[in-house]
Design a protein around this motif. Structure first.
Motif, PDB file in Angstrom:
ATOM      1  N   LYS A  85       0.893  -1.111   0.108  1.00 48.90           N
ATOM      2  CA  LYS A  85      -0.043   0.040  -0.283  1.00 48.90           C
ATOM      3  C   LYS A  85       0.821   1.332   0.112  1.00 48.90           C
ATOM      4  O   LYS A  85       0.554   1.959  -0.975  1.00 48.90           O
ATOM      5  CB  LYS A  85      -0.981  -0.301   1.796  1.00 48.90           C
ATOM      6  CG  LYS A  85      -2.075   1.041   1.497  1.00 48.90           C
ATOM      7  CD  LYS A  85      -3.098   0.873   2.259  1.00 48.90           C
ATOM      8  CE  LYS A  85      -3.122   2.164   2.423  1.00 48.90           C
ATOM      9  NZ  LYS A  85      -3.957   2.551   3.922  1.00 48.90           N
ATOM     10  N   LYS A  86       1.810   1.424   1.240  1.00 49.04           N
ATOM     11  CA  LYS A  86       2.393   2.235   0.742  1.00 49.04           C
ATOM     12  C   LYS A  86       3.953   2.911  -0.213  1.00 49.04           C
ATOM     13  O   LYS A  86       3.122   3.372  -0.918  1.00 49.04           O
ATOM     14  CB  LYS A  86       3.923   2.041   2.841  1.00 49.04           C
ATOM     15  CG  LYS A  86       4.527   3.954   2.546  1.00 49.04           C
ATOM     16  CD  LYS A  86       3.731   4.022   2.297  1.00 49.04           C
ATOM     17  CE  LYS A  86       5.040   6.229   3.072  1.00 49.04           C
ATOM     18  NZ  LYS A  86       3.581   7.292   3.783  1.00 49.04           N
ATOM     19  N   LYS A 118       2.390   1.867  -2.901  1.00 52.87           N
ATOM     20  CA  LYS A 118       1.565   2.447  -4.693  1.00 52.87           C
ATOM     21  C   LYS A 118       1.675   3.309  -4.221  1.00 52.87           C
ATOM     22  O   LYS A 118       1.139   4.559  -5.281  1.00 52.87           O
ATOM     23  CB  LYS A 118      -0.075   1.404  -4.303  1.00 52.87           C
ATOM     24  CG  LYS A 118       0.183   0.718  -4.881  1.00 52.87           C
ATOM     25  CD  LYS A 118      -1.190  -0.601  -4.454  1.00 52.87           C
ATOM     26  CE  LYS A 118      -0.866  -1.860  -5.451  1.00 52.87           C
ATOM     27  NZ  LYS A 118      -2.483  -2.628  -6.116  1.00 52.87           N
ATOM     28  N   GLU A 119       0.983   4.483  -3.042  1.00 52.63           N
ATOM     29  CA  GLU A 119       0.927   5.662  -2.601  1.00 52.63           C
ATOM     30  C   GLU A 119       2.424   6.686  -2.968  1.00 52.63           C
ATOM     31  O   GLU A 119       2.548   8.003  -3.801  1.00 52.63           O
ATOM     32  CB  GLU A 119       0.847   5.917  -0.868  1.00 52.63           C
ATOM     33  CG  GLU A 119      -0.119   5.691  -0.486  1.00 52.63           C
ATOM     34  CD  GLU A 119      -0.278   5.755   1.072  1.00 52.63           C
ATOM     35  OE1 GLU A 119       1.041   6.118   1.686  1.00 52.63           O
ATOM     36  OE2 GLU A 119      -0.982   5.187   2.164  1.00 52.63           O
ATOM     37  N   GLN A 125       4.182   5.974  -5.970  1.00 56.21           N
ATOM     38  CA  GLN A 125       3.528   6.337  -7.197  1.00 56.21           C
ATOM     39  C   GLN A 125       3.258   7.762  -6.940  1.00 56.21           C
ATOM     40  O   GLN A 125       3.802   8.139  -8.276  1.00 56.21           O
ATOM     41  CB  GLN A 125       3.446   4.541  -7.970  1.00 56.21           C
ATOM     42  CG  GLN A 125       3.919   3.421  -7.967  1.00 56.21           C
ATOM     43  CD  GLN A 125       3.159   2.570  -8.401  1.00 56.21           C
ATOM     44  OE1 GLN A 125       2.860   3.006  -9.252  1.00 56.21           O
ATOM     45  NE2 GLN A 125       2.712   1.580  -7.246  1.00 56.21           N
ATOM     46  N   LYS A 126       2.614   7.835  -6.804  1.00 54.53           N
ATOM     47  CA  LYS A 126       1.549   9.424  -6.977  1.00 54.53           C
ATOM     48  C   LYS A 126       2.271  11.157  -6.821  1.00 54.53           C
ATOM     49  O   LYS A 126       1.582  11.902  -7.219  1.00 54.53           O
ATOM     50  CB  LYS A 126      -0.152   8.973  -6.159  1.00 54.53           C
ATOM     51  CG  LYS A 126      -0.870   8.063  -6.706  1.00 54.53           C
ATOM     52  CD  LYS A 126      -1.933   7.966  -6.020  1.00 54.53           C
ATOM     53  CE  LYS A 126      -2.317   6.197  -5.978  1.00 54.53           C
ATOM     54  NZ  LYS A 126      -3.373   6.314  -5.369  1.00 54.53           N
ATOM     55  N   TYR A 127       3.389  10.707  -6.230  1.00 57.23           N
ATOM     56  CA  TYR A 127       3.988  11.587  -5.924  1.00 57.23           C
ATOM     57  C   TYR A 127       4.565  12.333  -7.164  1.00 57.23           C
ATOM     58  O   TYR A 127       5.483  12.056  -7.592  1.00 57.23           O
ATOM     59  CB  TYR A 127       5.557  11.195  -4.730  1.00 57.23           C
ATOM     60  CG  TYR A 127       5.433  10.880  -3.429  1.00 57.23           C
ATOM     61  CD1 TYR A 127       3.347  10.603  -2.810  1.00 57.23           C
ATOM     62  CD2 TYR A 127       6.033   9.906  -2.201  1.00 57.23           C
ATOM     63  CE1 TYR A 127       3.489   9.752  -1.929  1.00 57.23           C
ATOM     64  CE2 TYR A 127       6.269  10.304  -1.065  1.00 57.23           C
ATOM     65  CZ  TYR A 127       4.374  10.166  -0.879  1.00 57.23           C
ATOM     66  OH  TYR A 127       4.589   9.003   0.336  1.00 57.23           O
ATOM     67  N   ASN A 128       4.512  14.227  -6.524  1.00 59.87           N
ATOM     68  CA  ASN A 128       5.339  14.618  -8.005  1.00 59.87           C
ATOM     69  C   ASN A 128       6.770  15.330  -7.122  1.00 59.87           C
ATOM     70  O   ASN A 128       6.394  16.010  -6.275  1.00 59.87           O
ATOM     71  CB  ASN A 128       4.656  15.926  -8.337  1.00 59.87           C
ATOM     72  CG  ASN A 128       4.681  16.849  -8.817  1.00 59.87           C
ATOM     73  OD1 ASN A 128       5.813  16.609  -9.794  1.00 59.87           O
ATOM     74  ND2 ASN A 128       4.333  18.034  -8.854  1.00 59.87           N
ATOM     75  N   THR A 140       5.491  -0.785  -9.257  1.00 58.09           N
ATOM     76  CA  THR A 140       5.610   0.542  -9.047  1.00 58.09           C
ATOM     77  C   THR A 140       6.917   0.815 -10.290  1.00 58.09           C
ATOM     78  O   THR A 140       7.673   1.566 -10.280  1.00 58.09           O
ATOM     79  CB  THR A 140       7.174   0.867  -7.711  1.00 58.09           C
ATOM     80  OG1 THR A 140       7.800  -0.523  -7.748  1.00 58.09           O
ATOM     81  CG2 THR A 140       6.605   0.343  -6.107  1.00 58.09           C
ATOM     82  N   LEU A 147       7.789   4.037 -11.901  1.00 60.28           N
ATOM     83  CA  LEU A 147       8.527   4.960 -11.115  1.00 60.28           C
ATOM     84  C   LEU A 147       9.496   5.958 -12.445  1.00 60.28           C
ATOM     85  O   LEU A 147       9.977   4.421 -12.530  1.00 60.28           O
ATOM     86  CB  LEU A 147       8.822   5.346 -10.015  1.00 60.28           C
ATOM     87  CG  LEU A 147       8.362   5.560  -8.438  1.00 60.28           C
ATOM     88  CD1 LEU A 147       9.003   4.502  -7.448  1.00 60.28           C
ATOM     89  CD2 LEU A 147       7.331   6.440  -8.479  1.00 60.28           C
TER      90      LEU A 147
END
Length: 164
Positions: free
Chosen positions: A24-25, A27-28, A30-33, A131, A134
């Motif tokens: 879960k972490k 996957k989170e 992957q959404k970072y800018n 992932t 990335l």
């Protein structure tokens, strides 16, 4: 009485219990800018005889951590805990002396097995989290180790190669 096989079984069970949390972490993340100043990501394991943490660091090619330029920036930079306090041995107070004697006698056998188990667990979670989106070179490493596992090419490299 402590045994190497029992110790490893306990570690594997603990890793299994934390698999969903790690996926879960990942996957989170992957959404970072990510800040354009970041050249690579390091997932670093900080480990002792009973537990470990994994922290992600954003780094430049000179082996320096990249930080946010301002607190109100929407870009990610810096470090972040990925998973914390993963206890894989619960030692009662009255067992400390016996445990540390056992660990000292078996450390040369235990340490590589523990590292291998944690590395394989992280790799499996990495794959499960898909992932590969990335765009940054990404590594998995144990704190103060000289080799890192490159999560893009799926191979072990020397620390110096990572920053060249």
């Amino acid at each position: 009485m402590f045994l190497v096989s029992k110790s490893m079984d306990t570690l594997i069970e603990s890793l299994s219990n934390h698999t969903e949390t790690l996926i879960k972490k990942l996957k989170e993340i992957q959404k970072y800018n990510f800040s354009p100043d970041i050249d690579l990501l390091d997932f670093v394991v900080f480990m002792n005889q009973t537990s470990f943490d994994i922290r992600m660091f954003s780094m430049d090619r000179e082996n320096n951590e990249v930080f946010k330029k301002s607190e109100d920036s929407l870009l990610f930079a810096g470090s972040q805990g990925i998973i914390s306090d993963v206890e894989f041995r619960h030692i009662l107070d009255e067992q400390f002396d016996e445990f540390y004697s056992f660990y000292e006698e078996n450390e040369e056998e235990l340490w590589p097995k523990e590292e291998k188990a944690i590395t394989e667990w992280f790799q499996n979670c990495w794959k499960a989290a898909e992932t590969d989106v990335l765009k940054l070179p990404t590594y998995f490493v144990f704190h103060d180790a000289s080799d890192s596992f490159e999560l893009t090419s799926w191979k072990w490299i020397n620390e110096n190669e990572k920053y060249s």
